[in-house]
Design an enzyme around this catalytic site. Structure first.
Site, PDB file in Angstrom:
ATOM      1  N   HIS A 123       0.832  -1.137  -0.011  1.00 27.06           N
ATOM      2  CA  HIS A 123       0.018  -0.237   0.077  1.00 27.06           C
ATOM      3  C   HIS A 123       0.904   1.241  -0.063  1.00 27.06           C
ATOM      4  O   HIS A 123       1.745   1.133   0.779  1.00 27.06           O
ATOM      5  CB  HIS A 123      -0.926  -0.156   1.242  1.00 27.06           C
ATOM      6  CG  HIS A 123      -1.857   1.019   1.383  1.00 27.06           C
ATOM      7  ND1 HIS A 123      -2.884   1.175   0.343  1.00 27.06           N
ATOM      8  CD2 HIS A 123      -1.647   2.163   2.017  1.00 27.06           C
ATOM      9  CE1 HIS A 123      -3.706   2.111   0.758  1.00 27.06           C
ATOM     10  NE2 HIS A 123      -2.934   3.031   1.552  1.00 27.06           N
ATOM     11  N   ASP A 159      -6.603  -2.693   4.126  1.00 24.91           N
ATOM     12  CA  ASP A 159      -5.466  -2.139   4.558  1.00 24.91           C
ATOM     13  C   ASP A 159      -4.883  -2.121   5.800  1.00 24.91           C
ATOM     14  O   ASP A 159      -4.314  -1.501   6.495  1.00 24.91           O
ATOM     15  CB  ASP A 159      -5.256  -0.581   4.158  1.00 24.91           C
ATOM     16  CG  ASP A 159      -5.410  -0.553   2.522  1.00 24.91           C
ATOM     17  OD1 ASP A 159      -5.047  -1.386   1.742  1.00 24.91           O
ATOM     18  OD2 ASP A 159      -6.061   0.626   2.054  1.00 24.91           O
TER      19      ASP A 159
HETATM   20  C1  GAR Z   1       1.021   0.558  -6.300  1.00 25.29           C
HETATM   21  O1  GAR Z   1       1.738   1.910  -5.635  1.00 25.29           O
HETATM   22  C2  GAR Z   1       0.287  -0.071  -5.003  1.00 25.29           C
HETATM   23  O2  GAR Z   1       1.149   0.289  -3.792  1.00 25.29           O
HETATM   24  C3  GAR Z   1      -0.936   0.705  -5.046  1.00 25.29           C
HETATM   25  O3  GAR Z   1      -1.388   0.326  -6.556  1.00 25.29           O
HETATM   26  C4  GAR Z   1      -0.166   0.805  -7.003  1.00 25.29           C
HETATM   27  C5  GAR Z   1      -0.058  -0.352  -8.083  1.00 25.29           C
HETATM   28  O4  GAR Z   1       1.166   0.019  -9.054  1.00 25.29           O
HETATM   29  N1  GAR Z   1      -1.902  -0.283  -4.061  1.00 25.29           N
HETATM   30  C6  GAR Z   1      -3.002   0.134  -3.621  1.00 25.29           C
HETATM   31  O5  GAR Z   1      -3.365   1.284  -3.623  1.00 25.29           O
HETATM   32  C7  GAR Z   1      -3.772  -1.074  -2.808  1.00 25.29           C
HETATM   33  N2  GAR Z   1      -4.357  -0.116  -1.892  1.00 25.29           N
HETATM   34  P1  GAR Z   1       1.552  -1.340 -10.139  1.00 25.29           P
HETATM   35  O6  GAR Z   1       0.336  -1.993 -10.807  1.00 25.29           O
HETATM   36  O7  GAR Z   1       2.273  -0.524 -11.048  1.00 25.29           O
HETATM   37  O8  GAR Z   1       2.373  -2.252  -9.380  1.00 25.29           O
END
Ligand code: GAR
Length: 211
Positions: A123, A159
Protein backbone atom coordinates in the site's frame (compact mmCIF):
# COMPACT_ATOMS: atom_id res chain seq x y z
CA UNK A 1 15.42 -28.04 6.79
CA UNK A 2 17.34 -26.26 9.55
CA UNK A 3 21.00 -25.52 8.84
CA UNK A 4 23.46 -24.21 11.38
CA UNK A 5 25.86 -21.76 9.75
CA UNK A 6 28.62 -20.30 11.89
CA UNK A 7 26.43 -20.19 14.93
CA UNK A 8 23.49 -18.72 13.01
CA UNK A 9 20.49 -20.77 12.15
CA UNK A 10 19.10 -20.44 8.68
CA UNK A 11 15.92 -22.02 7.43
CA UNK A 12 16.36 -23.51 3.98
CA UNK A 13 13.39 -24.88 2.10
CA UNK A 14 11.68 -25.27 -1.20
CA UNK A 15 11.24 -22.13 -3.24
CA UNK A 16 7.90 -20.61 -2.28
CA UNK A 17 5.40 -20.57 -5.13
CA UNK A 18 4.01 -17.06 -5.54
CA UNK A 19 0.73 -16.02 -7.11
CA UNK A 20 0.56 -12.32 -7.90
CA UNK A 21 -2.80 -10.49 -8.07
CA UNK A 22 -2.68 -7.28 -10.08
CA UNK A 23 -5.25 -4.80 -11.39
CA UNK A 24 -3.04 -2.05 -12.80
CA UNK A 25 0.18 -1.21 -14.58
CA UNK A 26 2.02 -4.11 -12.98
CA UNK A 27 5.24 -2.30 -12.07
CA UNK A 28 5.42 -4.16 -8.74
CA UNK A 29 4.80 -7.44 -10.54
CA UNK A 30 7.69 -6.52 -12.85
CA UNK A 31 9.93 -5.72 -9.86
CA UNK A 32 9.12 -9.06 -8.21
CA UNK A 33 9.71 -10.98 -11.43
CA UNK A 34 12.95 -9.05 -11.95
CA UNK A 35 14.17 -9.86 -8.44
CA UNK A 36 13.45 -13.55 -9.00
CA UNK A 37 15.26 -13.49 -12.37
CA UNK A 38 18.24 -11.71 -10.77
CA UNK A 39 18.47 -14.30 -8.00
CA UNK A 40 17.63 -11.67 -5.38
CA UNK A 41 14.35 -13.34 -4.40
CA UNK A 42 14.42 -17.10 -4.04
CA UNK A 43 10.89 -17.87 -5.19
CA UNK A 44 8.93 -19.10 -8.19
CA UNK A 45 6.36 -16.93 -9.95
CA UNK A 46 3.72 -19.61 -10.42
CA UNK A 47 0.65 -17.60 -11.39
CA UNK A 48 -0.64 -14.12 -12.13
CA UNK A 49 -4.31 -13.19 -11.90
CA UNK A 50 -5.55 -9.89 -13.33
CA UNK A 51 -9.12 -8.64 -13.01
CA UNK A 52 -8.92 -5.75 -15.49
CA UNK A 53 -8.89 -6.31 -19.23
CA UNK A 54 -6.07 -4.41 -20.92
CA UNK A 55 -4.17 -3.76 -17.68
CA UNK A 56 -0.41 -3.36 -18.03
CA UNK A 57 0.06 -6.24 -15.60
CA UNK A 58 -1.01 -8.67 -18.33
CA UNK A 59 2.00 -7.79 -20.48
CA UNK A 60 4.29 -7.80 -17.44
CA UNK A 61 3.21 -11.33 -16.61
CA UNK A 62 3.92 -12.51 -20.15
CA UNK A 63 7.33 -10.84 -20.07
CA UNK A 64 8.02 -12.91 -16.96
CA UNK A 65 6.98 -16.08 -18.78
CA UNK A 66 3.63 -16.55 -17.02
CA UNK A 67 0.35 -16.54 -18.93
CA UNK A 68 -1.97 -14.53 -16.69
CA UNK A 69 -5.52 -15.59 -15.83
CA UNK A 70 -7.98 -12.79 -16.59
CA UNK A 71 -10.87 -13.02 -14.12
CA UNK A 72 -13.17 -10.01 -14.38
CA UNK A 73 -14.84 -9.18 -11.08
CA UNK A 74 -17.81 -7.71 -12.98
CA UNK A 75 -18.77 -11.20 -14.07
CA UNK A 76 -19.67 -12.24 -10.50
CA UNK A 77 -22.69 -11.20 -8.45
CA UNK A 78 -21.15 -12.05 -5.10
CA UNK A 79 -17.67 -11.14 -3.94
CA UNK A 80 -17.27 -14.59 -2.41
CA UNK A 81 -17.78 -16.20 -5.83
CA UNK A 82 -15.16 -13.94 -7.40
CA UNK A 83 -12.77 -14.72 -4.53
CA UNK A 84 -13.39 -18.46 -5.02
CA UNK A 85 -12.63 -18.22 -8.75
CA UNK A 86 -9.37 -16.40 -8.02
CA UNK A 87 -8.43 -18.90 -5.30
CA UNK A 88 -9.16 -21.81 -7.67
CA UNK A 89 -6.92 -20.31 -10.37
CA UNK A 90 -4.10 -19.83 -7.86
CA UNK A 91 -4.47 -23.30 -6.36
CA UNK A 92 -4.44 -24.85 -9.84
CA UNK A 93 -0.89 -23.49 -10.15
CA UNK A 94 0.14 -24.70 -6.71
CA UNK A 95 0.40 -21.19 -5.27
CA UNK A 96 1.45 -21.03 -1.59
CA UNK A 97 1.81 -17.27 -1.15
CA UNK A 98 -0.58 -14.70 -2.58
CA UNK A 99 1.07 -11.38 -3.38
CA UNK A 100 -1.28 -8.47 -4.05
CA UNK A 101 0.49 -5.95 -6.24
CA UNK A 102 -1.90 -3.14 -7.04
CA UNK A 103 -4.91 -5.45 -6.54
CA UNK A 104 -7.80 -3.07 -6.06
CA UNK A 105 -10.29 -5.56 -4.57
CA UNK A 106 -10.96 -6.59 -1.00
CA UNK A 107 -10.84 -10.30 -0.22
CA UNK A 108 -12.97 -12.15 2.32
CA UNK A 109 -12.16 -14.48 5.19
CA UNK A 110 -12.61 -17.66 3.15
CA UNK A 111 -9.97 -16.50 0.69
CA UNK A 112 -7.52 -15.72 3.49
CA UNK A 113 -8.20 -19.09 5.11
CA UNK A 114 -7.67 -20.89 1.80
CA UNK A 115 -4.05 -19.71 1.90
CA UNK A 116 -3.57 -20.03 5.67
CA UNK A 117 -3.15 -16.27 5.89
CA UNK A 118 -0.17 -16.31 3.51
CA UNK A 119 -1.48 -13.24 1.68
CA UNK A 120 0.58 -10.05 1.35
CA UNK A 121 -0.34 -6.58 0.11
CA UNK A 122 1.54 -3.39 -0.68
CA UNK A 123 0.00 0.00 0.00
CA UNK A 124 1.42 3.41 -0.93
CA UNK A 125 1.48 4.98 2.54
CA UNK A 126 2.97 4.37 5.96
CA UNK A 127 0.04 2.42 7.39
CA UNK A 128 -1.99 2.89 9.49
CA UNK A 129 -2.03 6.38 7.93
CA UNK A 130 -3.92 6.99 4.70
CA UNK A 131 -5.78 3.74 4.13
CA UNK A 132 -7.94 3.20 1.08
CA UNK A 133 -8.03 4.87 -2.30
CA UNK A 134 -5.93 7.92 -3.24
CA UNK A 135 -3.44 7.32 -0.42
CA UNK A 136 -0.83 9.56 -2.07
CA UNK A 137 -3.31 12.41 -2.52
CA UNK A 138 -4.43 11.94 1.10
CA UNK A 139 -0.82 12.35 2.27
CA UNK A 140 -0.37 15.52 0.19
CA UNK A 141 -3.67 16.94 1.48
CA UNK A 142 -2.60 16.23 5.07
CA UNK A 143 0.67 18.11 4.53
CA UNK A 144 2.90 15.36 5.96
CA UNK A 145 6.65 15.66 5.44
CA UNK A 146 7.20 11.91 5.25
CA UNK A 147 5.08 9.20 3.69
CA UNK A 148 6.10 5.92 2.05
CA UNK A 149 4.90 2.39 1.46
CA UNK A 150 3.95 -0.62 3.56
CA UNK A 151 3.94 -4.36 2.95
CA UNK A 152 1.54 -6.12 5.30
CA UNK A 153 -0.17 -9.42 5.85
CA UNK A 154 -3.74 -9.11 4.66
CA UNK A 155 -6.54 -9.17 7.21
CA UNK A 156 -10.24 -8.85 6.52
CA UNK A 157 -10.45 -5.10 7.04
CA UNK A 158 -9.08 -2.88 4.30
CA UNK A 159 -5.34 -2.07 4.49
CA UNK A 160 -4.99 -3.73 7.88
CA UNK A 161 -3.00 -6.69 9.17
CA UNK A 162 0.47 -7.13 10.66
CA UNK A 163 3.13 -4.98 9.04
CA UNK A 164 6.00 -6.87 7.39
CA UNK A 165 8.09 -3.93 6.16
CA UNK A 166 7.91 -0.22 5.48
CA UNK A 167 9.98 2.32 3.58
CA UNK A 168 9.83 6.06 4.19
CA UNK A 169 9.74 8.59 1.36
CA UNK A 170 10.16 12.32 1.96
CA UNK A 171 7.59 14.70 0.52
CA UNK A 172 9.47 17.45 -1.33
CA UNK A 173 8.31 21.05 -1.65
CA UNK A 174 6.27 21.38 -4.83
CA UNK A 175 5.53 17.65 -5.08
CA UNK A 176 2.37 16.76 -6.92
CA UNK A 177 0.77 13.33 -6.77
CA UNK A 178 2.53 12.08 -9.86
CA UNK A 179 6.02 13.11 -8.69
CA UNK A 180 5.45 11.64 -5.25
CA UNK A 181 3.91 8.45 -6.71
CA UNK A 182 7.00 7.91 -8.87
CA UNK A 183 9.30 8.04 -5.81
CA UNK A 184 6.99 5.88 -3.70
CA UNK A 185 6.85 3.31 -6.47
CA UNK A 186 10.64 3.20 -6.69
CA UNK A 187 10.64 2.48 -2.94
CA UNK A 188 7.95 -0.18 -3.43
CA UNK A 189 9.97 -1.96 -6.10
CA UNK A 190 12.95 -2.24 -3.75
CA UNK A 191 10.85 -3.11 -0.70
CA UNK A 192 8.40 -5.73 -1.96
CA UNK A 193 10.82 -8.50 -3.01
CA UNK A 194 12.71 -8.15 0.29
CA UNK A 195 9.49 -8.12 2.30
CA UNK A 196 8.27 -11.28 0.54
CA UNK A 197 11.52 -13.01 1.44
CA UNK A 198 11.21 -11.82 5.05
CA UNK A 199 7.60 -12.98 5.36
CA UNK A 200 8.42 -16.41 3.94
CA UNK A 201 11.44 -16.78 6.26
CA UNK A 202 9.42 -15.73 9.32
CA UNK A 203 6.63 -18.15 8.42
CA UNK A 204 9.10 -21.02 7.97
CA UNK A 205 10.83 -20.24 11.24
CA UNK A 206 7.44 -20.25 13.00
CA UNK A 207 6.41 -23.52 11.36
CA UNK A 208 9.78 -25.15 12.19
CA UNK A 209 9.67 -24.09 15.80
CA UNK A 210 6.07 -25.23 16.16
CA UNK A 211 6.69 -28.57 14.54
C1 GAR B 1 1.08 0.56 -6.15
O1 GAR B 1 1.61 1.82 -5.89
C2 GAR B 1 0.41 0.00 -4.93
O2 GAR B 1 1.00 0.42 -3.74
C3 GAR B 1 -0.99 0.53 -5.05
O3 GAR B 1 -1.28 0.46 -6.41
C4 GAR B 1 -0.08 0.68 -7.14
C5 GAR B 1 0.00 -0.36 -8.23
O4 GAR B 1 1.04 -0.09 -9.11
N1 GAR B 1 -1.89 -0.26 -4.29
C6 GAR B 1 -2.91 0.24 -3.60
O5 GAR B 1 -3.20 1.42 -3.60
C7 GAR B 1 -3.71 -0.79 -2.80
N2 GAR B 1 -4.46 -0.17 -1.78
P1 GAR B 1 1.57 -1.20 -10.11
O6 GAR B 1 0.33 -1.81 -10.81
O7 GAR B 1 2.42 -0.45 -11.08
O8 GAR B 1 2.32 -2.22 -9.32
Amino acid sequence: MLLSLGGCEEIVGERPRLGVLASGAGSNLGAIAGAIAAGELDATLSAVVCNVEGAGAIGRAREAGVEPALIRHGGFERRADFDAAVADALRASGVEWVVMAGWMRLVGREFLEAFDGRVLNIHPSLLPSFKGLRAIEQALDAGVAITGCTVHEVAENMDSGPIVAQAAVAVRPGDDASALRARIQRAEHALYPRAIAAAVAADRAKTTHQG
